[in-house]
Design an enzyme around this catalytic site. Structure first.
Site: not given
Ligand code: RB5
Length: 146
Positions: A8, A66-68, A98-99, A132
């Site tokens: 994204d 942002g966080t994955g 493993h996965n 596995h």
């Molecule tokens: C976008 O702002 C953020 O929410 C997205 O990139 C992500 O981290 C969601 O899990």
């Protein structure tokens, strides 16, 4: 080797860096977007990469938000996807061993570019451990129960 990649807006710069890193190793990268830092919805790109990896001859996929977290949740909704949110070389290696993860999820705002390169390399260097397989089969069966 052929890799599908998507992100994204929050993962866009990380995606571009990972793409460069893979291409520097002569790996073919198919970029399924996003193409800028303009706000988009991560599920669309998790789905695109998931569908590519499960229906076309890709070796694996990479998804970045942002966080994955969000994009890995979305990718995992596609049948046959085993997306692993990894945050260091050890989890990347174990995701393969493993996965047998076929999609790697990375946080663009939580991981440095340098760490991301090491993470990708650790995953690519690792081999799935057949012992596995039984658990992977159980996961596959869970998909049939939907
Ligand atoms: C976008 O702002 C953020 O929410 C997205 O990139 C992500 O981290 C969601 O899990």
């Amino acid at each position: 080797m052929k890799v599908a990649i998507g992100s994204d807006h929050a993962g866009y710069l990380m995606k571009e860096n990972i793409k460069k890193h893979l291409e520097s190793k002569n790996i073919e990268v198919v970029d399924l977007g996003a193409q800028s830092e303009e706000s988009v919805d991560y599920p669309e790109f998790g789905k695109k990469v998931g569908e590519a990896v499960t229906s076309e001859p890709y070796d694996f996929g990479v998804v970045v938000c942002g966080t994955g977290i969000g994009i890995s949740i979305a990718a995992n909704k596609v049948k046959g996807v085993r997306a692993a949110l990894v945050y260091d070389t050890n989890t990347a290696k174990l995701a393969k061993e493993h996965n047998n993860a076929n999609v790697l999820a990375i946080g663009g705002r939580t991981t440095t570019f340098e760490d991301a390169k090491d993470i990708i390399d650790a995953y690519m260097d690792a081999k799935f451990e057949e012992r596995h397989q039984k658990r992977i089969d159980i996961i596959t069966k869970l998909e049939e129960e939907k």
